[in-house]
Design a protein around this motif. Structure first.
Motif, PDB file in Angstrom:
ATOM      1  N   GLN A 256      11.104  -1.652  -4.949  1.00 34.91           N
ATOM      2  CA  GLN A 256      11.462  -2.515  -4.058  1.00 34.91           C
ATOM      3  C   GLN A 256      10.804  -4.124  -4.304  1.00 34.91           C
ATOM      4  O   GLN A 256      11.479  -5.064  -3.779  1.00 34.91           O
ATOM      5  CB  GLN A 256      11.261  -2.362  -2.712  1.00 34.91           C
ATOM      6  N   LEU A 257       9.938  -4.108  -5.239  1.00 32.75           N
ATOM      7  CA  LEU A 257       9.297  -5.508  -5.517  1.00 32.75           C
ATOM      8  C   LEU A 257       9.959  -5.941  -7.031  1.00 32.75           C
ATOM      9  O   LEU A 257       9.540  -7.003  -7.536  1.00 32.75           O
ATOM     10  CB  LEU A 257       7.830  -5.372  -5.605  1.00 32.75           C
ATOM     11  N   GLY A 258      10.836  -5.160  -7.382  1.00 32.25           N
ATOM     12  CA  GLY A 258      11.416  -5.383  -8.724  1.00 32.25           C
ATOM     13  C   GLY A 258      10.487  -5.209  -9.991  1.00 32.25           C
ATOM     14  O   GLY A 258       9.600  -4.465  -9.819  1.00 32.25           O
ATOM     15  N   VAL A 259      10.831  -5.958 -11.003  1.00 30.13           N
ATOM     16  CA  VAL A 259      10.079  -5.868 -12.408  1.00 30.13           C
ATOM     17  C   VAL A 259       9.857  -7.260 -12.847  1.00 30.13           C
ATOM     18  O   VAL A 259      10.498  -8.293 -12.434  1.00 30.13           O
ATOM     19  CB  VAL A 259      10.762  -4.951 -13.451  1.00 30.13           C
ATOM     20  N   ALA A 260       9.049  -7.199 -13.840  1.00 31.50           N
ATOM     21  CA  ALA A 260       8.866  -8.559 -14.433  1.00 31.50           C
ATOM     22  C   ALA A 260       8.048  -8.375 -15.876  1.00 31.50           C
ATOM     23  O   ALA A 260       7.745  -7.236 -16.172  1.00 31.50           O
ATOM     24  CB  ALA A 260       7.814  -9.317 -13.645  1.00 31.50           C
ATOM     25  N   SER A 261       8.169  -9.471 -16.609  1.00 34.10           N
ATOM     26  CA  SER A 261       7.494  -9.479 -17.975  1.00 34.10           C
ATOM     27  C   SER A 261       6.790 -10.841 -18.336  1.00 34.10           C
ATOM     28  O   SER A 261       7.261 -11.851 -17.451  1.00 34.10           O
ATOM     29  CB  SER A 261       8.542  -9.338 -19.265  1.00 34.10           C
TER      30      SER A 261
ATOM     31  N   VAL B 139       4.579  -8.139 -25.229  1.00 32.37           N
ATOM     32  CA  VAL B 139       4.878  -8.655 -24.100  1.00 32.37           C
ATOM     33  C   VAL B 139       4.207  -7.557 -23.044  1.00 32.37           C
ATOM     34  O   VAL B 139       4.031  -6.499 -23.272  1.00 32.37           O
ATOM     35  CB  VAL B 139       6.181  -8.822 -24.009  1.00 32.37           C
ATOM     36  N   ILE B 140       4.109  -8.338 -21.867  1.00 32.54           N
ATOM     37  CA  ILE B 140       3.308  -7.509 -20.822  1.00 32.54           C
ATOM     38  C   ILE B 140       4.659  -6.933 -19.804  1.00 32.54           C
ATOM     39  O   ILE B 140       5.494  -7.922 -19.600  1.00 32.54           O
ATOM     40  CB  ILE B 140       2.297  -8.552 -19.811  1.00 32.54           C
ATOM     41  N   LEU B 141       4.671  -5.943 -19.680  1.00 31.56           N
ATOM     42  CA  LEU B 141       5.821  -5.481 -18.543  1.00 31.56           C
ATOM     43  C   LEU B 141       5.064  -5.057 -17.148  1.00 31.56           C
ATOM     44  O   LEU B 141       3.789  -4.489 -17.408  1.00 31.56           O
ATOM     45  CB  LEU B 141       6.492  -4.029 -19.116  1.00 31.56           C
ATOM     46  N   TRP B 142       5.757  -5.320 -16.104  1.00 29.95           N
ATOM     47  CA  TRP B 142       4.994  -5.281 -14.939  1.00 29.95           C
ATOM     48  C   TRP B 142       5.811  -4.795 -13.607  1.00 29.95           C
ATOM     49  O   TRP B 142       7.101  -4.911 -13.893  1.00 29.95           O
ATOM     50  CB  TRP B 142       4.656  -6.628 -14.425  1.00 29.95           C
ATOM     51  N   THR B 143       5.420  -3.880 -12.935  1.00 28.15           N
ATOM     52  CA  THR B 143       6.141  -3.458 -11.914  1.00 28.15           C
ATOM     53  C   THR B 143       4.787  -3.239 -10.568  1.00 28.15           C
ATOM     54  O   THR B 143       3.765  -2.751 -11.161  1.00 28.15           O
ATOM     55  CB  THR B 143       7.213  -2.281 -11.900  1.00 28.15           C
ATOM     56  N   ARG B 144       5.192  -3.059  -9.679  1.00 30.08           N
ATOM     57  CA  ARG B 144       4.488  -2.567  -8.495  1.00 30.08           C
ATOM     58  C   ARG B 144       4.987  -1.643  -7.659  1.00 30.08           C
ATOM     59  O   ARG B 144       6.056  -2.153  -6.901  1.00 30.08           O
ATOM     60  CB  ARG B 144       3.774  -3.719  -7.719  1.00 30.08           C
ATOM     61  N   LEU B 145       4.653  -0.312  -7.496  1.00 31.18           N
ATOM     62  CA  LEU B 145       5.427   0.555  -6.727  1.00 31.18           C
ATOM     63  C   LEU B 145       5.291   0.388  -5.029  1.00 31.18           C
ATOM     64  O   LEU B 145       4.073   0.038  -4.542  1.00 31.18           O
ATOM     65  CB  LEU B 145       4.773   2.049  -6.826  1.00 31.18           C
ATOM     66  N   ALA B 146       6.132   0.205  -4.385  1.00 32.91           N
ATOM     67  CA  ALA B 146       6.160   0.070  -2.961  1.00 32.91           C
ATOM     68  C   ALA B 146       7.547   0.430  -2.189  1.00 32.91           C
ATOM     69  O   ALA B 146       8.432   0.258  -2.626  1.00 32.91           O
ATOM     70  CB  ALA B 146       5.978  -1.576  -2.682  1.00 32.91           C
TER      71      ALA B 146
END
Length: 533
Positions: free
Chosen positions: A52-57, A65-72
Motif C-alpha cells: 500500500q506504500l507503492g514501490v520506488a527506485s 539501481v536500488i529497488l525499494w518497497t515497504r510492506l504495510a
C-alpha cells in the motif's frame, strides 16, 4: 466512492485496513490468475494488501539501481500492521513492462527492525537502459515501477531529461504536481528535501479537509512517530505515481528531522542537544527505511553520510549535498537579520570541512560538460529589503558568506565547466546567476542557480506575483525569474544547453489542477548566465 472520500473514511477510522496504493498508478496494472506462474497472482484491492506504500527506485549507476518497497497493510501504524517477524519478498526486473525479458530476479527479507522495508541493490544491469520492476510476497504482487540506469562511464550521451522537486507538506494541499511529474518521462528525478514535514497535523487535515487520527497530533520525535508520518505521506497515490515513473535521487533538508535544525542543534534551544541527537537518529533511520537510497549500511545513530556523486557519461555530473548535518548553527539567532557580523566569520561552515573538500576535489576532477550541485538552500544572495540596508536570511547561504565564497571561488580556481546549482527549500521559483561578488552587479558571473518551488508547502500560492523570465530584480539584479506558485522544475540537458522549465499548478486545495509552464530559462555551454525563451 471517489479517492478523496475513501481517503477521508480510512483516515478518520484507523481500525480500518487502508485502501492506499490501490488507486492511481497502482491500479494501472491488473494481473490474471495463472497457477503455472505465481507472478500473475495478486489480490484485486482487498484488505491485507501489503504494497500500500507503492514501490520506488533510486540512486542509478551504470550497472545498478536500488529497488525499494515497504510492506504495510495498515500504513498509519508504526509497523504498518505487519506481524513482528521477517517476511520473504521476491523481486524481479525486466527490460519490458510485460516482464517477458527478465534481466534479474531474487529474494530479500523484510524485517520488523527496519519497518519491513526492502532495499535491493540490483547489480549487473546494462547502462543507459530502461527497466521495469515489481515485488511479490504471500501471493500478492506490487505495482510496477519504471527505472533507468545511468549511461556508461566514458560514454557521451546526447541528452538527459531530469526534473527536481521539494517541500511537500501533506496538510497544505494535494500532491497534484507529483501526478504531473509522473508524466514527464524523466530519466531521473531529484528530490531536494522536505519530503515529509515533522509537524503534528491539525485534526481536520488542513487544506485537504481529510480528518487524521489522534496519533498524528504531536511533533515527530520517536522512530514510531516518524514512521507513521511517512506512512501517511507515502500513502498518497500521486506521490506513488511519481516514484513509479523514474528513479529518484534524494537528499534531506530540515523538516525530515526538525524545522531549521543545524548540525547537532535543534532550533532555538527548544530541545536539549542530547534529546535532539536522539530525534536526529530516529529521523535518519525512518528516512532510510522509506526511500530508495544507497547507503554503505542501514542508517543507525545520529551520523549518516548521504552526500554522494552521480555521473551521466560526459554530459552531467551531480554532487548531492547535505547542507544540514555538518553546518554551524545559524548566525545571530536565525531568521532574517540586518548587520549580522557573525555571518561573516570565515570559520563558519555549511558543508563541514570534509564535505567541502570532497565537493571541490570532485568538481576539479570532473570531465563532465555540466557540473551540478543538488542541494537545499539558496546560494544566490537574497536581500529581502528594497531599501539600501540589507535584510538577509541566516538559514540560507547568506548566513555563511565566507563558506559560499569558498565554494564559488573554488569553482573559478578549478575552471569548472558550466556550474549549475539546483535548490529547494523556500517555496518559490527562482532563477539566478552566481556572482563572485553579489554586491557588485558588474562582477563576473560564474554559473547559474535554479530554485524550485514547493510541491504543496505554502498552499495555493499567488499567480500575480513574481518576475518574468529574463527580467532583473531591482533589489537582487542577479535574479532573472521568480514566481510564487506550486510545482516542480523539468530540465532538458544537452551538450549545447541546459533548459529549465518551471512547471506550476494554479491551486492545490482541491484535486485536478492543470499544469502550465510559468517560465523557461536557458544556460548555454561555455556562456555563464541565463537567457529566457
Amino acid at each position: 466512492m471517489d479517492d478523496d472520500r475513501r481517503l477521508a473514511r480510512v483516515l478518520s477510522d484507523p481500525s480500518r485496513r487502508s485502501f492506499f496504493g490501490l488507486t492511481g498508478a497502482a491500479m494501472a496494472l491488473a494481473f490474471t490468475t495463472n497457477l503455472a506462474d505465481p507472478w500473475t497472482a495478486r489480490s484485486s484491492g482487498k484488505d491485507g494488501y501489503p504494497f500500500q506504500l507503492g514501490v520506488a527506485s533510486g540512486d542509478p549507476l551504470p550497472d545498478s539501481v536500488i529497488l525499494w518497497t515497504r510492506l504495510a497493510v495498515r500504513p498509519l501504524e508504526p509497523q504498518g500492521g505487519m506481524p513482528y517477524g521477517r517476511i520473504k519478498v521476491d523481486w524481479e526486473i525486466s527490460e519490458d513492462r510485460a516482464f517477458t525479458r527478465r534481466a534479474r530476479h531474487g529474494s530479500a527479507w523484510a524485517t520488523p527492525e527496519y519497518g519491513h522495508s526492502v532495499h535491493v541493490d540490483v547489480r549487473g544491469l546494462k547502462p543507459g537502459r530502461e527497466y521495469f520492476y515489481r515485488f511479490r510476497t504471500g501471493g500478492e504482487i506490487s505495482p510496477v515501477g519504471r527505472t533507468k540506469t545511468a549511461p556508461a562511464a566514458g560514454s557521451s550521451p546526447e541528452r538527459l531529461l531530469m526534473a527536481f522537486a521539494s517541500c511537500a507538506s501533506w496538510q497544505d494541499g494535494f500532491y497534484t504536481a507529483y501526478r504531473h511529474l509522473a508524466h514527464e518521462n524523466a530519466d531521473v528525478i531529484f528530490h531536494l528535501g522536505d519530503y515529509i514535514y515533522d509537524y503534528g497535523l491539525v485534526p481536520s487535515g488542513g487544506n485537504r479537509n481529510t480528518p487524521v487520527p489522534d496519533q498524528f497530533r504531536g511533533q515527530c520525535d520517536t522512530l514510531d512517530r516518524y514512521r507513521i508520518q511517512y506512512g501517511l505521506y507515502k500513502s498518497d497515490p500521486d506521490l506513488q505515481a511519481a516514484h513509479h515513473s523514474a528513479p529518484w535521487i534524494v537528499t534531506w533538508d530540515d523538516h525530515e528531522v526538525l524545522d531549521n535544525w543545524a548540525g547537532p542543534y535543534g532550533p532555538g534551544g527548544e530541545v536539549s542537544q542530547e534529546d535532539f541527537l536522539v530525534m536526529r537518529a530516529n529521523a535518519f533511520r525512518a528516512y532510510w527505511e522509506n526511500l530508495p537510497i544507497r547507503l554503505p549500511r542501514p542508517a543507525f545513530g545520529p551520523d549518516v553520510r548521504i552526500h554522494r556523486r552521480f555521473t551521466f557519461g560526459d554530459l552531467a555530473e551531480f554532487n548531492v549535498l547535505d547542507a544540514r548535518q555538518y553546518r554551524d548553527d545559524q548566525a545571530c539567532g536565525d531568521g532574517q537579520q540586518y548587520d549580522c557580523e557573525e555571518r561573516l566569520d570565515p570559520s563558519r561552515t555549511v558543508l563541514g570541512a570534509k564535505q567541502e573538500k570532497w565537493l571541490l576535489d570532485g568538481l576539479g576532477a570532473s570531465r563532465a560538460r555540466w557540473n551540478v550541485l543538488a542541494q537545499q538552500m539558496v546560494m544566490c544572495q537574497l536581500d529581502y529589503d528594497p531599501a539600501p540596508a540589507q535584510r538577509l536570511s541566516m538559514d540560507l547561504w547568506d548566513g555563511y558568506r565566507p563558506a559560499r565564497e569558498r565554494v564559488i571561488n573554488g569553482i573559478v580556481e578549478r575552471k569548472v565547466s558550466n556550474p549549475v546549482v539546483l535548490t529547494g527549500d523556500i517555496h518559490n521559483n527562482l532563477a539566478g546567476e552566481l556572482k563572485t561578488n553579489f554586491d557588485d552587479p558588474s562582477s563576473p558571473t560564474v554559473g547559474v542557480e535554479f530554485v524550485g518551488t514547493s510541491i504543496s508547502s505554502g498552499g495555493n500560492g499567488n499567480a500575480t506575483t513574481g518576475l518574468p523570465a529574463g527580467g532583473s530584480d531591482p533589489t537582487n539584479p542577479h535574479i532573472r525569474f521568480s514566481s510564487y506558485q506550486r510545482g516542480y522544475v523539468a530540465c532538458d540537458i544537452t551538450k549545447a544547453r541546459w533548459q529549465s522549465d518551471f512547471k506550476v499548478v494554479p491551486y492545490i486545495d482541491k484535486v485536478g489542477a492543470p499544469l502550465s509552464t510559468r517560465g523557461s530559462l536557458v544556460a548555454l555551454n561555455g556562456v555563464p548566465g541565463l537567457q529566457a525563451l
